[in-house]
Design a protein around this motif. Sequence first.
Motif, PDB file in Angstrom:
ATOM      1  N   ASN A 161       6.969   5.013  10.520  1.00 26.09           N
ATOM      2  CA  ASN A 161       7.057   6.088   9.531  1.00 26.09           C
ATOM      3  C   ASN A 161       7.482   5.564   8.163  1.00 26.09           C
ATOM      4  OD1 ASN A 161       6.263   7.970  11.390  1.00 26.09           O
ATOM      5  ND2 ASN A 161       8.278   8.892  11.678  1.00 26.09           N
ATOM      6  N   CYS A 162       8.370   4.581   8.175  1.00 24.50           N
ATOM      7  CA  CYS A 162       8.866   3.993   6.924  1.00 24.50           C
ATOM      8  C   CYS A 162       7.703   3.485   6.076  1.00 24.50           C
ATOM      9  CB  CYS A 162       9.833   2.859   7.259  1.00 24.50           C
ATOM     10  SG  CYS A 162      10.366   1.874   5.850  1.00 24.50           S
ATOM     11  N   ALA A 163       6.829   2.659   6.676  1.00 19.39           N
ATOM     12  CA  ALA A 163       5.688   2.106   5.930  1.00 19.39           C
ATOM     13  C   ALA A 163       4.655   3.182   5.617  1.00 19.39           C
ATOM     14  CB  ALA A 163       5.051   0.976   6.734  1.00 19.39           C
ATOM     15  N   HIS A 164       4.428   4.074   6.574  1.00 17.27           N
ATOM     16  CA  HIS A 164       3.461   5.155   6.386  1.00 17.27           C
ATOM     17  C   HIS A 164       3.858   6.023   5.195  1.00 17.27           C
ATOM     18  CE1 HIS A 164       1.317   8.941   7.430  1.00 17.27           C
ATOM     19  NE2 HIS A 164       0.413   8.124   7.969  1.00 17.27           N
ATOM     20  N   GLU A 165       5.117   6.396   5.120  1.00 18.95           N
ATOM     21  CA  GLU A 165       5.608   7.222   4.018  1.00 18.95           C
ATOM     22  C   GLU A 165       5.595   6.449   2.699  1.00 18.95           C
ATOM     23  OE1 GLU A 165       9.446   8.588   5.212  1.00 18.95           O
ATOM     24  OE2 GLU A 165       8.663   9.682   6.961  1.00 18.95           O
ATOM     25  N   GLY A 166       5.858   5.131   2.787  1.00 20.15           N
ATOM     26  CA  GLY A 166       5.841   4.307   1.587  1.00 20.15           C
ATOM     27  C   GLY A 166       4.476   4.265   0.939  1.00 20.15           C
ATOM     28  N   GLU A 236      -8.345  -8.215  -6.266  1.00 21.45           N
ATOM     29  CA  GLU A 236      -8.330  -7.798  -7.662  1.00 21.45           C
ATOM     30  C   GLU A 236      -7.635  -6.446  -7.830  1.00 21.45           C
ATOM     31  OE1 GLU A 236     -12.347  -7.673  -9.009  1.00 21.45           O
ATOM     32  OE2 GLU A 236     -12.564  -9.867  -9.070  1.00 21.45           O
ATOM     33  N   ASN A 237      -7.034  -6.281  -9.001  1.00 24.73           N
ATOM     34  CA  ASN A 237      -6.516  -4.980  -9.454  1.00 24.73           C
ATOM     35  C   ASN A 237      -5.459  -4.375  -8.528  1.00 24.73           C
ATOM     36  OD1 ASN A 237      -8.382  -5.058 -11.636  1.00 24.73           O
ATOM     37  ND2 ASN A 237      -9.991  -4.282 -10.256  1.00 24.73           N
ATOM     38  N   ILE A 238      -4.599  -5.186  -7.943  1.00 18.53           N
ATOM     39  CA  ILE A 238      -3.491  -4.649  -7.142  1.00 18.53           C
ATOM     40  C   ILE A 238      -2.541  -3.900  -8.074  1.00 18.53           C
ATOM     41  CG2 ILE A 238      -1.441  -5.279  -5.808  1.00 18.53           C
ATOM     42  CD1 ILE A 238      -3.040  -7.589  -4.634  1.00 18.53           C
ATOM     43  N   ASP A 239      -2.227  -2.654  -7.710  1.00 17.18           N
ATOM     44  CA  ASP A 239      -1.342  -1.864  -8.572  1.00 17.18           C
ATOM     45  C   ASP A 239      -0.025  -1.487  -7.891  1.00 17.18           C
ATOM     46  OD1 ASP A 239      -2.327   0.030  -6.814  1.00 17.18           O
ATOM     47  OD2 ASP A 239      -3.525   1.093  -8.309  1.00 17.18           O
ATOM     48  N   ALA A 240       0.151  -1.887  -6.621  1.00 13.79           N
ATOM     49  CA  ALA A 240       1.416  -1.617  -5.933  1.00 13.79           C
ATOM     50  C   ALA A 240       1.577  -2.588  -4.766  1.00 13.79           C
ATOM     51  CB  ALA A 240       1.472  -0.183  -5.423  1.00 13.79           C
ATOM     52  N   ILE A 241       2.826  -2.948  -4.487  1.00 14.46           N
ATOM     53  CA  ILE A 241       3.108  -3.853  -3.377  1.00 14.46           C
ATOM     54  C   ILE A 241       4.283  -3.311  -2.569  1.00 14.46           C
ATOM     55  CG2 ILE A 241       3.913  -6.152  -2.706  1.00 14.46           C
ATOM     56  CD1 ILE A 241       2.416  -7.330  -5.017  1.00 14.46           C
ATOM     57  N   LEU A 242       4.077  -3.235  -1.277  1.00 17.50           N
ATOM     58  CA  LEU A 242       5.151  -2.966  -0.328  1.00 17.50           C
ATOM     59  C   LEU A 242       5.647  -4.310   0.200  1.00 17.50           C
ATOM     60  CD1 LEU A 242       3.390  -0.171   1.734  1.00 17.50           C
ATOM     61  CD2 LEU A 242       5.408   0.196   0.316  1.00 17.50           C
ATOM     62  N   THR A 243       6.960  -4.469   0.306  1.00 12.24           N
ATOM     63  CA  THR A 243       7.521  -5.691   0.882  1.00 12.24           C
ATOM     64  C   THR A 243       8.356  -5.348   2.106  1.00 12.24           C
ATOM     65  OG1 THR A 243       9.565  -5.666  -0.432  1.00 12.24           O
ATOM     66  CG2 THR A 243       7.634  -6.760  -1.409  1.00 12.24           C
ATOM     67  N   ALA A 244       8.523  -6.336   2.978  1.00 13.51           N
ATOM     68  CA  ALA A 244       9.261  -6.106   4.214  1.00 13.51           C
ATOM     69  C   ALA A 244      10.743  -5.881   3.975  1.00 13.51           C
ATOM     70  CB  ALA A 244       9.061  -7.287   5.173  1.00 13.51           C
ATOM     71  N   ASN A 245      11.287  -6.454   2.889  1.00 11.72           N
ATOM     72  CA  ASN A 245      12.726  -6.291   2.621  1.00 11.72           C
ATOM     73  C   ASN A 245      13.024  -6.508   1.139  1.00 11.72           C
ATOM     74  OD1 ASN A 245      13.023  -9.205   2.223  1.00 11.72           O
ATOM     75  ND2 ASN A 245      12.859  -9.350   4.454  1.00 11.72           N
ATOM     76  N   PRO A 264       7.262  -0.756 -14.154  1.00 10.93           N
ATOM     77  CA  PRO A 264       6.316  -0.422 -13.081  1.00 10.93           C
ATOM     78  C   PRO A 264       4.932   0.030 -13.585  1.00 10.93           C
ATOM     79  CG  PRO A 264       7.670   1.475 -13.526  1.00 10.93           C
ATOM     80  CD  PRO A 264       8.080   0.428 -14.525  1.00 10.93           C
ATOM     81  N   ASP A 265       4.684  -0.116 -14.898  1.00 10.82           N
ATOM     82  CA  ASP A 265       3.447   0.448 -15.459  1.00 10.82           C
ATOM     83  C   ASP A 265       2.193  -0.190 -14.864  1.00 10.82           C
ATOM     84  OD1 ASP A 265       4.998   2.083 -17.010  1.00 10.82           O
ATOM     85  OD2 ASP A 265       4.985   0.751 -18.752  1.00 10.82           O
ATOM     86  N   GLU A 266       2.189  -1.522 -14.771  1.00  7.99           N
ATOM     87  CA  GLU A 266       1.015  -2.217 -14.234  1.00  7.99           C
ATOM     88  C   GLU A 266       1.138  -2.482 -12.731  1.00  7.99           C
ATOM     89  OE1 GLU A 266      -0.960  -5.171 -17.264  1.00  7.99           O
ATOM     90  OE2 GLU A 266       1.211  -5.525 -17.270  1.00  7.99           O
ATOM     91  N   LEU A 267       2.357  -2.599 -12.265  1.00  2.00           N
ATOM     92  CA  LEU A 267       2.579  -2.909 -10.852  1.00  2.00           C
ATOM     93  C   LEU A 267       3.844  -2.224 -10.364  1.00  2.00           C
ATOM     94  CD1 LEU A 267       1.648  -4.738  -8.395  1.00  2.00           C
ATOM     95  CD2 LEU A 267       3.431  -6.335  -9.167  1.00  2.00           C
ATOM     96  N   LYS A 268       3.718  -1.504  -9.260  1.00  3.59           N
ATOM     97  CA  LYS A 268       4.869  -0.859  -8.644  1.00  3.59           C
ATOM     98  C   LYS A 268       5.272  -1.657  -7.394  1.00  3.59           C
ATOM     99  CE  LYS A 268       3.749   3.819 -10.262  1.00  3.59           C
ATOM    100  NZ  LYS A 268       3.610   3.302 -11.599  1.00  3.59           N
ATOM    101  N   ILE A 269       6.577  -1.752  -7.152  1.00  3.57           N
ATOM    102  CA  ILE A 269       7.106  -2.523  -6.015  1.00  3.57           C
ATOM    103  C   ILE A 269       8.043  -1.629  -5.215  1.00  3.57           C
ATOM    104  CG2 ILE A 269       8.400  -4.566  -5.284  1.00  3.57           C
ATOM    105  CD1 ILE A 269       7.729  -5.781  -8.074  1.00  3.57           C
ATOM    106  N   LEU A 270       7.831  -1.600  -3.902  1.00  7.37           N
ATOM    107  CA  LEU A 270       8.665  -0.791  -3.015  1.00  7.37           C
ATOM    108  C   LEU A 270       9.071  -1.625  -1.810  1.00  7.37           C
ATOM    109  CD1 LEU A 270       9.818   2.085  -2.335  1.00  7.37           C
ATOM    110  CD2 LEU A 270       7.704   2.473  -1.049  1.00  7.37           C
ATOM    111  N   SER A 271      10.373  -1.782  -1.608  1.00  6.18           N
ATOM    112  CA  SER A 271      10.889  -2.494  -0.432  1.00  6.18           C
ATOM    113  C   SER A 271      10.978  -1.525   0.741  1.00  6.18           C
ATOM    114  CB  SER A 271      12.279  -3.063  -0.721  1.00  6.18           C
ATOM    115  OG  SER A 271      12.929  -3.448   0.477  1.00  6.18           O
TER     116      SER A 271
END
Length: 331
Positions: A161-166, A236-245, A264-271
Amino acid sequence: MTTLKDVAKLANVDISTVSRALNNKGYVHPQTKKRIMNAVKELSYRPNLLVNGVKKGKRRNICVIIPSLFLSMFGELVQLIEEKARDYEYEIVIINTNDNPDVEELSLKKIRDSYADGLLLVSTGQNKRLIRDINLFDIPVVQIVRNQTDLLSSVDVNYFNCAHEGVYFLHKCGCDRIALINGIMEIRPFYDRYKGYSKACSELDIEDLSINNNYHNMNFFNNGYDKFIELIKKYENIDAILTANDLQAMGVLRAAKDCEYEIPDELKILSLTGYSMGDLLETRISSMEMPLEDIANKSLELLINKIKCKSDYTQVEHITFNTSLNIRETT
């Protein structure tokens, strides 16, 4: 180093009989117990702990095995466990394995032959049989953070659920090129995160841009940095990254700034494994926050009940908490 097996051999009894005699658990014939105690004395088997164990019937020690203390949520989790353990008048012994299965195996074997009352464990998943044997050998085990086997009690998080919601959160932020930098798939939380990520990508009809590790690697900062460079070369054109921690997210953040991305304008990051550190950085990292205090409290409660009740340790209970979204400066 003298072990229970050595004592059992000299006293001509089973290891389980030695354990019952030293722990004052279950009936042992007085003559047999005398023979065991003589063997303990002759072999100088942990005499100081023996005196305390025989007099008190308990040591009030809990072993906590974790992958790492360095800049990780495990350091904060251990502190919470230690503070809570004092409420129960228990002390903890911390073992750091660096997520190395061989180190974990050696540590587990030492615990098996020790005077620990119980074990809280963040496992690599590679020593399941040994861990089950310890649980049957009068030392109750509770898995924390990682439920690597359903045969032992656990307190963990719903990583699916954590990754799904992310993914859904980032998609609502306008992102449709959402990547995942994950860990080794043999470790269950990483596997469950990927399944949640993959499911969300399928539902939203967006491309799976995930990268997993195929080896145990605790250097998450460098891993995050390197995997970000690998991602932007591959896709190409990655605009967001989820990380494991969080530490992995820090590596991604450093790499993104070195590559002159605007966050976060060009790239959003969520742990996906957030804790207090994410709020202390110059650029505060958004995260799915881990309920570390709940995990510490519930895992200790579960373990202490097993110790005090001297119940059948094969009885299994699984407690699963949810993460909570904490929006900061990287989204």
